[in-house]
Scaffold this active site. Structure first.
Site: not given
Ligand SMILES: [Zn+2]
Length: 959
Positions: A334-335, A337, A370-371, A374, A393
């Site tokens: 999805g992505a 970091e 989320h990213e 990170h 995570e």
């Molecule tokens: Zn992650």
């Protein structure tokens, strides 16, 4: 890395990596070493035999036979030069690695995969100073471990620095790993190529030879050569551009901070950007392909807000001068970091005001949050090894909750967080689950660590700990952890240590407690003084599964008991007892009662315990606000009292407790501990419920029952369920407007209610959707349909051949990935087999439907009762071709396997799946998910046997 493991409905949530085997030539050209890798897991299994020795591709002995690199040499700095050619699709590159020798050695082992080494030399510090040419190194390759050995003519001496220079070249990969090619189509139909990296967990070695383990942090100075029509991006800002003869340009980027190889990134593309500056002066930019300019603004606003938030929350500034967020047209997860250069799927970053729905907005906000988390958890402080990937995570997932709540309170992200926990409980209730921390050595095993246990359970136990310690204490602890381990690596124990003693230097401490700590709750304080956090938390990280707390009230006395919660294995089954052995958790219990709102706390450390209530109460509710990672069963009249309360006045129970009750009741049914009619009776209060998240939860269980019956063709029950759902929720369905109005959760409820109504054939719903679809077609796709009902309108439209064909045309033309996802979902709901076959063919071809969307497509078709058998047959027949597109352990493959099999519920089907898995294992392809699927099917079979008659009767009584 971002991935959602909740295997639920939506196409948005799927992400994965691809694997294309680079054919490993056994013939090694003179002076060339090709470090390439052909087979995946099987070659890894036997290699740790201490008596074994490795043989390099040229037949010479390879001096190292472990999967992990030796510690004798560590990297300090990489100077990396890359020149990709986007026409010939290959790249030439060179690097100079500054190394420090710790123990005298005669060889250097590096990771390397699918690269051709042209030349390798070594200089000492003296050589470099005196400008002496490097000594040539002999290069050996051991593809089974993705390693090369550089043999040095004279021993490298301990404590000295050396410089290793390597010239190499490679092809831009076809998949989604390493340095790979991605393409996009412009509005005018032109196909353009870009080159992009994605390295986590073990793919930096596909782009440059390196010490590709998270512990080997170093600084990177990157130079990229490109044509003038392109731009180059990397982790750091550009410091200068040099013009070369022939019109080529060379960008030099500032040296990075100390970081792990998997976070290195660079992109050569022709993208546009929008930029802003945070309050602390960090330049934030969003990049996407040129036609997507109007889709970048939400992401910019969100990332500026979130970056500001994190800097304050962690009390540590984001250490780089810039942060780029880039939407990549072909992307595995999805992505990702990468420090300073975060890469996303287009659907995870681009918000199109015309076609993105409220749940798209929720998703984009969540992934950005989320990213960005990170950048601290993962980038600044990195887990020592992949067995503890949850430290990255789990924290990033948990921080989504904290940061989105603070920056976008209107999204009510709290209520979203339930599903983070509920999604993993189903998995954690199977015997095949795993502990959060688990050994992982091979790349396949490492990939398998990126699952719901690391992400979701990790986040949920952190949330439970925060609830226990108190928000402030918890925050202090993680600040302490981040400051102490900045630019370094950490283990589980380091986190528990920091949380037990969150005093920063300068605080006066006594007995492990900061003197300045006045606001900590006294019970927490007593607990901290004993320094028991580690003791408590290891019962959650080193032990698999989830506990069930069984409560029995007897007057003012509560007897409580803990056991391991298992679905599919019932208490009366002979194996149940053995599966309980040695399981014990330290559970921070919370409860409230009918007579007071006070939250009581107690740590249950033993199998059984008793609690005294201050006064007599009609009911007790454990797990206040559902913050704990455990389920609760009320024996005796416990459940009945709670159900009565819900029916009389549900508002006396807190909203999050009402969600928890619905969830636990249906899980207890799956565990054979509660009868289905009792759980169904609990949902009868929902017609008085006004909270959208709770309604959605209740509705989801009822819908699940419907799908189960529909798939099995148990038509008397599925018809009755359909009637029941449409009757019970009729008023709610009929009062929905076909618009984008209301709060975030009201909008989500609208999407779900109307989708369900149309799926169940509710005439007014179909009529309205058909009307909107015709208008949309007549306007040549220009009519704006409210985004929250767009998918529903497309799905109804896709039921006619003309509509389906038109949607497929629009799919090709659309430049909004949010819209494309909705169209693809709609196309997959067709009842015509030949259309579904066509979709799979397009997905396999990878042109109109991109390979990155294939797993999501298969998942969507499997959800369609008319498509489930089709995709199951397809997966079995095309397994080898799928493996050419995706890595065995990738999220894509795991999604494909589980989505095509886990809804089965008959013994014949179980046998079929078992045989298929056995044949795969015999070929050396084994995944943990096989066992999960088999247990899930077994659970479904038992569920039906036990509950079908009850469901049938209950419906007859309640319609
Ligand atoms: Zn992650």
């Amino acid at each position: 890395i971002f991935h959602s493991s909740a295997m639920i409905n939506s196409l948005r949530k799927l992400l994965f990596n691809i694997y294309i085997g680079f054919c490993c030539s056994e013939v090694i050209l003179p002076k060339l070493s090709i470090c390439s890798q052909f087979s995946v897991s099987s070659s890894y299994q036997s290699s740790e035999d201490p008596g074994a020795f490795a043989v390099a591709t040229n037949g010479e002995p390879f001096p190292w036979y472990h999967l992990r690199l030796p510690n004798s040499v560590i990297p300090l700095h990489y100077d990396l030069f890359v020149h990709p050619n986007l026409t010939s699709l290959d790249f030439v590159a060179s690097e100079m690695i500054e190394i420090l020798v710790r123990d005298t050695t005669q060889f250097i082992i590096l990771h390397c995969k699918d690269l051709e080494i042209m030349n390798a030399t070594l200089q000492s510090e003296e050589d470099l100073r005196d400008k002496k040419p490097g000594k040539k190194l002999h290069v050996l390759s051991y593809p089974a471990h993705e390693q090369i050995a550089l043999l040095v003519p004279e021993k490298l001496m301990a404590d000295l620095r050396y410089y290793v220079a390597i010239d190499f070249q490679g092809k831009l990969a076809n998949g989604f790993e390493g340095f790979y090619k991605s393409t996009y189509r412009t509005l005018h139909g032109e196909t353009r190529i870009i080159a992009v990296t994605d390295f986590q967990p073990t793919q930096a070695r596909m782009a440059f030879p390196c010490f590709d383990e998270p512990l080997f942090k170093a600084n990177f100075s990157i130079k990229i050569r490109r044509e003038s029509r392109h731009i180059a991006l990397s982790n750091m800002p550009k410091v200068k551009t040099i013009e070369l003869q022939g019109g080529l340009l060379e960008d030099h980027f500032a040296t990075t901070v100390k970081m792990s190889t998997y976070l290195v990134a660079y992109i050569v593309c022709d993208f546009n950007s929008v930029s802003g500056t945070t309050s602390s002066g960090v330049k934030v930019s969003i990049y996407a392909s040129p036609d997507k300019w109007n889709q970048m603004h939400y992401a910019l606003q969100a990332s500026l807000k979130l970056l500001d938030f994190y800097e304050k929350y962690f009390d540590i500034n984001y250490p780089l001068p810039k942060l780029d967020l880039v939407a990549i047209p072909d992307f595995g997860p999805g992505a990702m970091e990468n420090w300073g250069l975060i890469t996303y799927r287009e659907t995870s970053l681009l918000f199109d005001p015309r076609t993105s729905s409220v749940s798209d907005k929720m998703w984009i906000t969540k992934v950005i949050a989320h990213e960005l988390a990170h950048q601290w958890f993962g980038n600044l402080v990195t887990m020592e090894w992949w067995n503890d990937i949850w430290l990255n995570e789990g924290f990033a997932n948990y921080m989504e909750l904290i940061s989105v709540n603070a920056t976008y309170p209107e999204l009510q992200f709290d209520d979203y967080f339930f599903d983070v926990c509920y999604a993993v409980i189903t998995r954690d209730s199977l015997n095949s689950s795993r502990p959060i921390s688990k050994p992982a050595e091979t790349p396949t095993q490492i990939q398998e660590m990126f699952d719901a246990v690391s992400y979701n359970k990790g986040a949920c136990i952190l949330n439970m700990l925060k609830d226990f310690l108190g928000e402030e204490k918890f925050q202090e602890g993680i600040i302490h952890y981040l400051k102490k381990f900045s630019y370094r690596n950490a283990k589980n124990d380091d986190l528990w240590g920091s949380l037990s003693n969150s005093c920063l230097e300068g605080d006066f401490t006594s007995g492990g407690i900061c003197y300045s700590d006045s606001q900590v709750k006294s019970d927490t304080l007593a607990f901290l003084e004993e320094n028991k956090i580690k003791e408590m938390m290891t019962t959650w990280t080193l032990q698999k599964g989830i506990p069930l707390v069984v409560v029995k009230q007897d007057g003012c006395s509560l007897s409580i008991q803990q056991e391991r919660f298992l679905e599919g294995v019932f208490k009366e089954d002979p194996e149940w007892r053995a599966l309980q052995e040695r399981f014990l958790w330290h559970i921070p219990l919370t409860y409230s009662t009918s007579s007071s709102n006070t939250i009581h706390r107690h740590i249950l450390k033993s199998k059984t315990d008793t609690l005294d209530l201050a006064e007599k109460t009609t009911w007790v509710k454990f797990n206040v606000d559902s913050n704990g990672y455990y389920l609760v069963h009320y024996e005796g009249h416990g459940w009945d009292q709670l159900i009565t309360q819900l029916n009389q006045n549900h508002t006396l129970l807190r909203p999050k407790d009402r969600i928890g009750l619905i969830h636990d009741a249906f899980q207890l049914v799956s565990a054979g501990r509660m009868t289905l009619d009792k759980a169904l009776n609990l949902t009868r209060y929902l017609q008085h419920e006004t909270s959208s998240p709770i309604l959605l939860k209740g509705l989801s269980y009822l819908e699940l029952l419907y799908h189960m019956m529909d798939r099995r063709n148990i038509s008397d029950v599925s018809e009755n369920l359909k009637r029941y759902l449409l009757w019970y929720f009729k008023q709610m369905i009929d009062t929905q407007s076909w618009s984008d109005e209301g709060s975030a959760w009201d909008r989500m409820l609208r999407s779900v209610l109307l989708r369900l109504a149309c799926e169940l054939g509710h005439a007014p719903c179909i009529q309205k959707a058909t009307e909107l679809f015709s208008q949309w077609m007549e306007s040549s796709g220009k009519l704006n349909i409210p985004t929250d009902v767009l998918k529903i309108v497309y799905s109804v439209g896709a039921q006619t051949t003309a509509g389906w064909n038109y949607l497929l045309e629009q799919y090709e033309l659309s430049v909004s990935s949010a819209e494309k996802n909705k169209i693809l979902y709609a196309l997959s709901t067709s009842r015509h087999q030949e259309k579904l076959v066509k979709l799979i063919e397009l997905g396999m071809e990878g042109k109109v439907i991109k390979t990155q969307d294939l797993a999501a497509l298969i998942h969507a078709i499997a959800r369609n009762p008319k498509g489930q058998q089709l995709v199951w047959n397809f997966v079995r027949a095309n397994w080898t071709d799928l493996l050419k597109k995706f890595d065995l352990g990738s999220f894509a493959m795991r999604t494909i396997i589980s989505s095509t099999t886990s809804f089965f519920s008959s013994k014949d089907e179980l046998q079929e799946v078992k045989q298929f898995f056995e044949s795969l294992s015999a070929q050396g392809s084994h995944l943990d998910i096989f066992q999960i699927v088999l247990e899930t099917i077994t659970k479904n079979i038992k569920w039906l046997e036990k509950n079908l008659p009850t469901l049938r009767t209950w419906l007859l009584v309640n319609i």
